[in-house]
Enzyme design. Structure first.
Site, PDB file in Angstrom:
ATOM      1  N   HIS A  75       0.844  -1.197   0.000  1.00  0.00           N
ATOM      2  CA  HIS A  75       0.000   0.000   0.000  1.00  0.00           C
ATOM      3  C   HIS A  75       0.883   1.251   0.000  1.00  0.00           C
ATOM      4  CE1 HIS A  75      -2.937   3.029   1.183  1.00  0.00           C
ATOM      5  NE2 HIS A  75      -2.184   3.320   2.234  1.00  0.00           N
ATOM      6  N   ASP A 104       6.447  21.969 -26.369  1.00  0.00           N
ATOM      7  CA  ASP A 104       6.351  20.635 -25.786  1.00  0.00           C
ATOM      8  C   ASP A 104       7.403  20.561 -24.691  1.00  0.00           C
ATOM      9  OD1 ASP A 104       6.305  17.653 -25.461  1.00  0.00           O
ATOM     10  OD2 ASP A 104       4.997  17.816 -27.221  1.00  0.00           O
ATOM     11  N   TRP A 140       7.408  -0.284   3.440  1.00  0.00           N
ATOM     12  CA  TRP A 140       7.852   0.415   2.216  1.00  0.00           C
ATOM     13  C   TRP A 140       9.279   0.929   2.374  1.00  0.00           C
ATOM     14  CZ3 TRP A 140       9.410   5.370   0.832  1.00  0.00           C
ATOM     15  CH2 TRP A 140       9.328   6.338   1.821  1.00  0.00           C
ATOM     16  N   SER A 167      12.875   6.059 -14.271  1.00  0.00           N
ATOM     17  CA  SER A 167      11.796   6.852 -14.854  1.00  0.00           C
ATOM     18  C   SER A 167      11.754   8.250 -14.238  1.00  0.00           C
ATOM     19  CB  SER A 167      10.471   6.125 -14.620  1.00  0.00           C
ATOM     20  OG  SER A 167       9.403   7.030 -14.586  1.00  0.00           O
ATOM     21  N   SER A 168      11.871   8.307 -12.907  1.00  0.00           N
ATOM     22  CA  SER A 168      11.800   9.611 -12.233  1.00  0.00           C
ATOM     23  C   SER A 168      12.962  10.505 -12.623  1.00  0.00           C
ATOM     24  CB  SER A 168      11.825   9.428 -10.720  1.00  0.00           C
ATOM     25  OG  SER A 168      10.621   8.908 -10.289  1.00  0.00           O
ATOM     26  N   HIS A 251      13.762  11.694   2.966  1.00  0.00           N
ATOM     27  CA  HIS A 251      13.156  12.948   3.396  1.00  0.00           C
ATOM     28  C   HIS A 251      12.917  13.912   2.241  1.00  0.00           C
ATOM     29  CE1 HIS A 251      11.105  15.140   6.324  1.00  0.00           C
ATOM     30  NE2 HIS A 251      11.591  16.211   5.769  1.00  0.00           N
ATOM     31  N   GLU A 253      12.294  13.018  -0.598  1.00  0.00           N
ATOM     32  CA  GLU A 253      11.162  12.378  -1.283  1.00  0.00           C
ATOM     33  C   GLU A 253       9.825  12.873  -0.731  1.00  0.00           C
ATOM     34  OE1 GLU A 253      10.683  10.371  -3.739  1.00  0.00           O
ATOM     35  OE2 GLU A 253       8.651   9.640  -3.342  1.00  0.00           O
ATOM     36  N   TYR A 255       9.215  15.763   0.364  1.00  0.00           N
ATOM     37  CA  TYR A 255       8.943  17.083  -0.217  1.00  0.00           C
ATOM     38  C   TYR A 255       8.704  17.001  -1.710  1.00  0.00           C
ATOM     39  CZ  TYR A 255      10.137  18.620   4.379  1.00  0.00           C
ATOM     40  OH  TYR A 255      10.138  18.783   5.717  1.00  0.00           O
ATOM     41  N   SER A 266      -1.239  27.003  -4.758  1.00  0.00           N
ATOM     42  CA  SER A 266      -0.918  28.414  -4.987  1.00  0.00           C
ATOM     43  C   SER A 266      -1.445  28.898  -6.327  1.00  0.00           C
ATOM     44  CB  SER A 266       0.600  28.620  -4.948  1.00  0.00           C
ATOM     45  OG  SER A 266       1.110  28.151  -3.741  1.00  0.00           O
ATOM     46  N   HIS A 300      15.703  12.566  11.497  1.00  0.00           N
ATOM     47  CA  HIS A 300      14.565  12.682  12.423  1.00  0.00           C
ATOM     48  C   HIS A 300      13.587  11.520  12.244  1.00  0.00           C
ATOM     49  CE1 HIS A 300      12.337  15.398   9.307  1.00  0.00           C
ATOM     50  NE2 HIS A 300      11.995  14.155   9.154  1.00  0.00           N
ATOM     51  N   HIS A 301      13.804  10.701  11.202  1.00  0.00           N
ATOM     52  CA  HIS A 301      13.011   9.474  11.067  1.00  0.00           C
ATOM     53  C   HIS A 301      13.590   8.362  11.929  1.00  0.00           C
ATOM     54  CE1 HIS A 301      10.690  10.924   7.559  1.00  0.00           C
ATOM     55  NE2 HIS A 301      11.777  11.628   7.326  1.00  0.00           N
ATOM     56  N   THR A 326       7.457  26.660   6.022  1.00  0.00           N
ATOM     57  CA  THR A 326       6.123  26.092   5.817  1.00  0.00           C
ATOM     58  C   THR A 326       5.069  27.055   6.342  1.00  0.00           C
ATOM     59  OG1 THR A 326       7.158  23.961   6.208  1.00  0.00           O
ATOM     60  CG2 THR A 326       4.779  23.994   6.102  1.00  0.00           C
ATOM     61  N   LYS A 329       4.360  29.771   3.941  1.00  0.00           N
ATOM     62  CA  LYS A 329       3.436  29.416   2.871  1.00  0.00           C
ATOM     63  C   LYS A 329       1.988  29.522   3.338  1.00  0.00           C
ATOM     64  CE  LYS A 329       4.687  26.981  -0.392  1.00  0.00           C
ATOM     65  NZ  LYS A 329       5.521  27.843  -1.229  1.00  0.00           N
ATOM     66  N   ARG A 448       2.208   0.957  14.856  1.00  0.00           N
ATOM     67  CA  ARG A 448       1.732   0.778  13.484  1.00  0.00           C
ATOM     68  C   ARG A 448       2.170  -0.594  12.975  1.00  0.00           C
ATOM     69  NH1 ARG A 448       6.054   4.375   9.980  1.00  0.00           N
ATOM     70  NH2 ARG A 448       4.866   3.567   8.219  1.00  0.00           N
TER      71      ARG A 448
END
Lengths: 523, 276, 378
Positions: A75, A104, A140, A167-168, A251, A253, A255, A266, A300-301, A326, A329, A448
């Site tokens: 998931h 294009d 994951w 791909s990315s 991390h 990722e 963002y 925006s 921090h993870h 943040t 924003k 979890r």
């Protein structure tokens, strides 16, 4: 103009399936990305429904623990790499050339390959459910040594990650070059729509971190099969080293998945407030600051892995700092609404919900940045609540809002406003019923990734599951609205939103096959 | 040149990406079969690799034809330049991951394990090491033999490719040809020496964290040198075939950028993997 | 504008009612809203920190969203409000960059003190080594020679809904970790296989147990009691089934408990030198099997192939005793089969091997004796 048409035979491109397999058109490719993303959204969403069905009450009812772990792992992986990221790249493909006045993307052929690699990865991931031992069940984040124990599907996952990374990277290079090189004359960087800015910075993050992910999963592969000891203490390696390298990717990722959503919001808010974005410059700097900070906060993870005090303090301070840009924003969005002329069409409803709910996710992010508090909350449902507030009510709801916003431009038809609003309210309410109680579950001590839980968590879990079923079912309305809009409906006209000011609204709806054959002048 | 936006070359629909995806799917499936110890694995991989090579030849073939037809000038040329730079940047980050592992192991992991008297009594933290559990004795690679020679070879090849570039820019095609041939020769010499070093090595990929970081870093570098040398070979043939002009030769430049990148990675490797 | 206005706001409000109804129906149920009641200094500091930060967040939320909802209500197009065109105001923008920054500094100062306190494991009164294993915890009182495994006590029948669930469903173990109150206990963590995390909310400790590495934390429990927690890092199939129970007792009671453990240890040693009958071993082995083997190899011995092979009619189980014993004792490196040698006593291993060799369709008739296991330890 003549040259383009003559050279590239655009008017006699193949039809039927071959059109989609061979297309070099940014709009076709954008649509492919979006459809792929929607398919994966429903696939990974179905997995989530199974998870919630199992968690509806204590005990094991529907799936065995091994299958449950496969469901949670896949998931997460599919939602991130299959649903959110491709959807945002789909927006980039459709919108960036339209918004900067380009014919294009910079590399149309490579653009096609960026997309067509994704189904390859999707085939690997979805068939992995049927190989001996079932799908990957290591989360994951793929932490070793647990990951080393897995079966053949774990290798399929590694290769799928490599392919999605390829791909990315190609997609991101394409976006960077398009933005830097293909802007219409007069469109300086600081005149670009904010959506383009957010994607430029996101693309930079992608090019910087996807290769890091590729390198670390390669180490997993060699540890699994070729006898290396990167993550094994006996050989002088370290499982925590994996986490450091992984989150160096992971991390930024996070963002990557939220910055383009900021861009969409925006764009939508000024349109429906009929007022310019309050602080364009500070918004650009805030996005850049968030991206810069994203490289400095990865650990921090990992507060519970037991870093030295200095490490914990540094990563805590750096993480807390993120709330400054943040906040800038959020304040800007509120200031944009102030004294506007506000109306509440579906895209605006999603954008406003985004501002509120993403802010809740931001606050819970601040809470878990505090090391001692994180010690209690790490790996609990509080964290699950936190990242669903930023990824579902953040990224996914921004994507839905963006779809409603640009669907008239893309299809030439208005979507069904009533159904759109029903979809919004069902989603917003069910989302909160599903995810808000998870904060409490986490605080109360529910870890979890468990298929079964102690009795004091039962009542909240039942509520959460009920919410999630409504949330899942409401997305079928979304599918219906999109299909209905593509098939027909009231003509949209070139500019269905009178407050919209970006370049794409100067084109017809749907736009011509070549977006801007003559570059528009930007004053 | 006319207004750039009007002449930006948008290639026609192409089947090469699809072929590439099929190639990757076949290659990946074959690799998974190989890892699952299915006998057909290597053959499936072979087919995948052939499809991929067919795609690369076909795709780059069409790019070369477009280049020859003058479609890749001006703004398109700028796109290619940006594209190549960002591609190299992504490669740098890929190596960054492996260097990160090396530095992390040397700075944090090994000293931590050495300080741990409860779990690993008697293990002395030093580099190189095969780790506290393997207890393997081995001779590490010394910097000042073949690796130093290899450094010299790669640095020289960087100079020769630049010399070839000067030749091309000044229209001295013989200088370009000679420079390229020298570069390719040096590249392959490097690879041969590297292969010899691997054969003679007193440790393997399985020799703890030292073996793992050594072979993964030098291995991926070697793979990149191989790719670079193949690309240089193609460019050499193109120079002999009369491609490129003193003003426009981005294919050449892209490959030489790549070659310099491989060079720089080697220097970092030499310092941190072999020397210190 | 081509957009039709929705005729009524009925659908959303109807929906809200439909969704809130089950909420009302659930009003009598148990909804814990905050962290568990802490019983250590660090636990209390965390609790207070969390409360403060939540109030700060709530305050900011109100300050930010009151203007937003005011604007949404009063500056609507449907009220005929005309947009005011203003943007960029460097004073305001500086203000909303600096004020949050100052708030953060305000949060950071007390937090830093807690972090330093939390990590200070120096001068403990005693040290316990905690080893995570798939899927149980091993506790070793360093310097005391007392060492045992703590596993889930909830029966599989409860999990599979074949028996009513007990009060502490999934949060109960056979042998809890026992610690004295009022003493600083240093816990050192490691793991034998994958990463686990030892977490007891009331004690304010969550620490990953990392294979091959040591990490530490400390507790000083104020009041006697039983405190429950769970593994918090995904560690495989039974991640959800490896609870932690800590029993805090007064120091005198703790000393008595420690003596009792040492006596039991001596008795077990004596028991291992005895000779047992087949039926005795099978009966003991069944218990060992239920706590250690059943989650992978299943109660019917069919396993969950291919990761967890069947034991029924297995070549290993029905083959030579040495091979079977060695597999159980040393495990199978690179698979999920762990080495039980370091985890179980000689008698337990002898019993479980005997049980496996004489259950389901396996009828070898072998009675494996503890001394055969002891031989492997040399």
């Amino acid at each position: 103009m003549e040259a383009v048409l003559h050279d590239s035979h655009h008017e006699d491109h193949p039809t039927g399936l071959m059109r989609w397999f061979t297309t070099t058109n940014h709009k076709d490719i954008g649509s492919l990305y979006l459809w792929f993303s929607l398919l994966m959204f429903f696939f990974a969403g179905t997995l989530a429904m199974l998870i919630r069905a199992e968690l509806f009450q204590p005990g094991i009812q529907i799936v065995q623990p091994q299958i449950f772990n496969q469901l949670t792992s896949m998931h997460g992986l599919i939602m991130i790499f299959g649903a959110i990221m491709p959807a945002l790249v789909g927006f980039a493909n459709w919108q960036i050339p339209l918004m900067i006045g380009a014919p294009d993307m910079a590399f149309p052929r490579m653009n096609n390959w960026s997309f067509w690699l994704l189904p390859v990865a999707a085939i690997l991931l979805s068939t992995s459910f049927f190989v001996p031992g079932g799908a990957m069940a290591g989360g994951w984040t793929m932490y070793p040594p647990l990951y080393i124990q897995g079966g053949i599907s774990y290798d399929m996952t590694i290769l799928a990650v490599h392919i999605m990374g390829l791909s990315s990277i190609m997609g991101a290079i394409n976006i960077i070059v398009t933005v830097l090189n293909l802007r219409a004359p007069g469109m300086t960087l600081m005149k670009m729509p904010l959506f383009v800015w957010t994607w430029l910075i996101t693309a930079f993050l992608l090019v910087a971190v996807m290769p890091v992910l590729a390198s670390v999963v390669t180490m997993l592969l060699t540890d699994r099969h070729f006898g290396t000891h990167f993550f094994n203490a006996a050989g002088g390696g370290d499982p925590i080293m994996y986490q450091h390298i992984f989150w160096t990717f992971g991390h930024p990722e996070v963002y990557i998945m939220i910055l383009p959503a900021f861009g969409i919001i925006s764009t939508i808010i000024p349109t429906f407030a009929r007022k310019k974005l309050f602080g364009y410059t500070s918004m650009v700097y805030a996005v850049a600051a968030i991206a810069g900070l994203s490289f400095m906060v990865w650990a921090h993870h990992m507060f519970t892995t037991g870093m030295p005090v200095a490490g914990q303090l540094y990563f805590m301070y750096a993480t807390m700092l993120i709330s400054v840009p943040t906040g800038v924003k959020v304040f800007n969005w509120v200031a944009t609404l102030w004294k506007g002329s506000i109306s509440f069409e579906t895209p605006m409803l999603f954008a406003l919900a985004f501002v509120c709910l993403f802010t809740i996710g931001g606050f819970s992010g601040l809470v878990v940045s505090i090391v001692p508090v994180d010690i209690q909350l790490q790996d609990t449902y509080y964290v699950v609540a936190h990242f669903h507030y930023v990824l579902f009510s953040g990224s996914a709801m921004a994507i839905m809002g963006g779809i409603y916003y640009w669907l008239p431009k893309w299809t030439g038809h208005m979507y069904d406003e009533t159904l759109g609003r029903i979809h919004f309210w069902l989603t917003a309410i069910a989302f909160n019923v599903t995810f808000f109680p998870m904060h409490f579950l986490g605080l109360a001590g529910m870890p979890r990734r468990i298929p079964d839980y102690a009795l004091q968590f039962a009542d909240f879990n039942r509520l959460v599951s009920l919410g999630s079923f409504v949330l899942g079912a409401s997305q079928l309305i979304f599918l219906y609205v999109v299909v209905k809009c593509i098939r027909g409906g009231a003509k949209a006209g070139d500019r269905p939103w009178e407050g919209a000011e970006t370049l794409e609204w100067s084109l017809s709806s749907p736009p011509p096959y070549h977006s801007f054959t003559v570059a528009p002048e930007v004053k | 040149m006319a207004d750039h936006a009007q002449t930006y070359y948008v290639p026609p629909p192409s089947h090469w990406p699809l072929v590439g995806s099929l190639g990757i799917l076949t290659l990946a499936s074959g690799f998974i079969l190989l890892l699952a110890k299915v006998a057909a694995g290597p053959y499936v991989m072979g087919v995948g690799a052939l499809i991929l090579i067919y795609m690369l030849v076909g795709w780059f073939g069409s790019v070369i034809r477009e280049d020859r037809a003058g479609k890749l000038e001006g703004q398109v040329d700028t796109s290619y330049r940006w594209g190549m730079m960002w591609f190299i940047f992504s490669e740098v980050m890929f190596f960054g991951g492996f260097f990160g592992a090396l530095f992390y192991a040397r700075v944090f992991t090994v000293p931590d394990l050495g300080a741990d008297e409860l779990l690993w009594p008697g293990f002395v933290a030093q580099w190189p090491t095969a780790g506290p559990g393997l207890k393997e004795q081995f001779t590490p690679m010394h910097a000042w033999g073949i690796p130093a020679l290899n450094t010299l070879i790669l640095l020289t090849s960087g100079a020769t490719v630049t010399w070839a570039h000067w030749g091309l820019k000044r229209g001295r095609r013989d200088q370009a040809k000679l420079g390229l041939i020298l570069t390719v020769a040096l590249g392959f010499t490097f690879l041969c020496l590297q292969a010899y070093e691997y054969l003679e090595a007193a440790f393997t990929l399985k020799t703890g964290i030292y073996g793992a970081t050594f072979y993964m870093l030098t291995g991926f570098h070697g793979l990149h040198v191989t790719l670079g040398a193949i690309m240089l070979t193609v460019i050499t043939f193109r120079v002999f075939a009369g491609h490129f002009t003193p003003e426009s030769h981005f294919g050449f430049e892209a490959v030489s950028w790549y070659w310099h990148f491989v060079d720089v990675v080697w220097l970092v490797l030499f310092v941190f993997v072999y020397w210190l | 504008m081509r957009l039709r206005k929705p005729r009524t706001i009925r659908p959303p409000s109807l929906l809200a009612i439909v969704l809130l109804l089950p909420l009302a129906a659930l009003a009598d149920f148990q909804f814990p809203l905050n962290l568990q009641k802490p019983v250590t200094i660090v636990g209390r500091e965390i609790y207070d920190l969390n409360t403060v930060i939540n109030w700060i967040c709530a305050g900011i939320f109100v300050v930010v969203f009151i203007p937003m909802f005011y604007a949404l209500w009063h500056h609507r197009k449907s009220l005929g409000h005309q947009p005011h065109h203003f943007h960029e105001n460097s004073k305001l923008e500086t203000l909303w960059t600096i004020v949050p920054f100052l708030v953060l500094i305000g949060i950071a100062i007390p937090t830093t003190a807690v972090v330093v306190d939390m990590k200070d494991t120096s001068k403990p009164d005693m040290t316990v080594k905690v080893t995570g294993r798939q899927w149980k915890w091993e506790y070793e009182y360093l310097g005391q020679e007392v060492k045992y495994i703590s596993t889930l006590a909830t029966s599989r029948d409860q999990v599979n809904n074949k028996a009513p669930k007990s009060e502490h469903y999934l949060l109960e173990v056979d042998k809890p970790l026992v610690v004295p109150t009022g003493q600083k206990v240093r816990l050192v963590f490691t793991s034998a296989d994958v990463i686990h995390a030892w977490w007891v909310p009331a004690l304010g400790v969550k620490q990953d147990a990392i294979p091959g590495f040591l990490r530490d934390a400390w507790i000083k429990v104020d009041e006697p009691g039983t405190y429950r927690g769970q593994c918090a890092e995904l560690c495989g199939v039974d991640h959800g089934y490896m609870p932690i129970v800590v029993e805090a007792v007064p120091p005198a009671k703790f000393a008595a408990w420690m003596d009792q453990q040492k006596t039991q240890l001596a008795e077990a040693k004596a028991a291992a030198s005895k000779e047992y009958a087949l039926a005795e071993l099978v009966a003991m082995g069944e218990k060992v099997y239920k706590t250690n083997c059943v989650s992978c190899h299943q109660a019917n011995g069919q396993g969950l192939p291919p990761a967890f092979p069947p034991l029924d009619n297995s070549k290993v189980v029905t083959g030579a005793i040495e091979g079977h014993l060695s597999t159980v004792f040393h495990g199978r490196p690179g698979t999920a089969m762990q080495a039980f040698g370091p985890q179980l006593s000689d008698l337990d291993i002898a019993a479980v091997v005997t049980y496996e060799r004489n259950s389901w369709h396996n009828k070898t008739g072998n009675a494996v004796q503890p001394r055969e296991v002891a031989a492997l330890r040399k």
